[in-house]
Design an enzyme around this catalytic site. Structure first.
Site, PDB file in Angstrom:
ATOM      1  N   GLU A 119      14.777  60.602 139.244  1.00 29.46           N
ATOM      2  CA  GLU A 119      14.737  59.185 139.342  1.00 29.46           C
ATOM      3  C   GLU A 119      13.433  59.607 137.737  1.00 29.46           C
ATOM      4  O   GLU A 119      12.307  59.915 138.301  1.00 29.46           O
ATOM      5  CB  GLU A 119      13.919  58.196 140.112  1.00 29.46           C
ATOM      6  N   LYS A 193      21.672  51.608 139.530  1.00 26.99           N
ATOM      7  CA  LYS A 193      20.613  51.438 140.634  1.00 26.99           C
ATOM      8  C   LYS A 193      20.691  50.057 141.612  1.00 26.99           C
ATOM      9  O   LYS A 193      20.958  49.258 141.034  1.00 26.99           O
ATOM     10  CB  LYS A 193      19.363  51.787 141.209  1.00 26.99           C
ATOM     11  N   CYS A 234      16.866  56.774 144.907  1.00 31.52           N
ATOM     12  CA  CYS A 234      15.401  55.567 145.500  1.00 31.52           C
ATOM     13  C   CYS A 234      15.481  54.998 146.052  1.00 31.52           C
ATOM     14  O   CYS A 234      16.039  54.830 147.657  1.00 31.52           O
ATOM     15  CB  CYS A 234      14.138  55.695 144.553  1.00 31.52           C
TER      16      CYS A 234
END
Length: 368
Positions: A119, A193, A234
């Site tokens: 990331e 995300k 994440c």
């Protein structure tokens, strides 16, 4: 857009008020199959109780996913090598790009057919840095040097790249975005995300991605030369519903579930030791598929210190390979035959209780 868990009560006792709340909230999503009829019982002990028994006779495993889960398709390969490139990240963007290119080339030379990057590998992880390092992926070229490198590397090396994530600028917004490149160098998918990292643990860590970033709106699954891959970034790994959607259906254009979920991520020194491996193994064992994660290497002098420990987990929750916190690349084999083996060992798909609970895939349901 996002999946939600809808609980359809059955063979249970609920207060009349709670029953009607469940009825109003979930019946429009669940459709008109198996209508729920409240049965009132005499008031006893000051409570009004309702008993629901219409669906108690069968578990209805196929109803645990709405719409029903789709069968896993045979992957294009049974075995292949994946590389997890745990990279050091500096404030020098050009250096970061060249460094990532070198790591990709070294991984390919060791036989990796799929390369996963961390990331935010081209930029420091900070709200101040995201706008400065952001790229216009749709424009490409000089407006997106990180993306251009990934595309060129995938094409020249004839490998699939799940390109970690970089800050993306699009339509006046900033996103934390993962690009998936095919062996021809073309963009096969782009995951923004979905769940932004907004946390506050007093005395430990406070970070709010929402100060600069916009949340993505769509789950992402892509059909590649090494199987169907779902992508999260994440904080997305904390939301089991997303992984369940990937296992159940893929996206609106791919009618089977994922074989592998990739999560580029940068867990921190507070949550990393407690949750990083735990969450990876949970997502893998719950859905009986492979999970791969890739973190930046740890830099204790940076404003944000990553935990590291990039990992590959198998469908039985077993850790196949992992790193420590330093910069390194691990290359390991994925054997897709383990998915069917573990699903035959523990046939959870046929044991779910569709009469008691359901995962509603809102996006797919609306498309029908």
């Amino acid at each position: 857009m996002r999946g939600l868990i809808a609980i359809r009560p059955s063979a249970a006792l609920l207060s009349a008020d709670l029953f009607h709340l469940a009825y109003r909230r979930h019946l429009p999503l669940l459709g008109r199959r198996s209508p729920i009829v409240p049965l009132r019982t005499p008031n006893s002990g000051g409570r009004r109780l309702a008993t629901i028994s219409a669906m108690a006779s069968a578990s209805k495993a196929e109803d645990a996913r709405v719409p029903p889960a789709l069968q896993l398709a045979p992957p294009p390969v049974s075995k292949f090598k994946i590389a997890l490139c745990q990279l050091s990240v500096t404030p020098d963007k050009d250096r970061n790009i060249a460094h990532a290119r070198k790591a990709i080339e070294e991984a390919a030379s060791k036989g990796a057919q799929l390369v996963l990057l961390p990331e935010i590998w081209n930029s420091p992880y900070s709200n101040d840095s995201f706008p400065v390092y952001a790229e216009d992926i749709e424009a490409g070229g000089d407006a997106a040097p990180s993306f251009t490198m990934l595309s060129d590397a995938a094409r020249s090396l004839q490998i699939t790249i799940v390109g970690g994530s970089i800050p993306e600028r699009s339509g006046g917004h900033l996103y934390n975005t993962c690009c998936i490149l095919g062996t021809d160098g073309k963009l096969k998918g782009k995951h923004r995300k979905i769940h932004l990292f907004d946390i506050d643990i007093p005395g430990k860590i406070t970070f709010k991605e929402s100060k600069t970033l916009t949340a993505g709106e769509h789950p992402t699954i892509v059909d590649t030369d090494v199987g169907r891959i779902g992508v999260g970034i994440c904080y997305d790994i904390r939301f089991q519903e997303l992984a369940m959607l990937y296992a159940a259906r893929g996206n609106l254009h791919i009618n089977v579930g994922a074989h592998l979920i990739c999560y580029p991520g940068a867990f921190n020194m507070t949550t990393g030791p407690l949750h990083w491996e735990l969450l990876q193994r949970a997502r893998a064992v719950d859905n009986q598929l492979f999970v791969a994660t890739c973190s930046p290497a740890r830099d204790t002098g940076a404003g944000y210190t990553a935990w590291g420990h990039s990992t590959l987990v198998g469908p039985f929750g077993e850790v196949i390979a992992t790193t420590e916190h330093e910069e390194t690349t691990i290359v390991e084999e994925i054997d897709y035959s383990l998915i069917e083996l573990r699903r035959s060992n523990l046939p959870m798909g046929s044991q779910r209780r569709g009469d008691l609970y359901q995962l509603v895939d809102v996006q797919r349901l609306k498309s029908q």
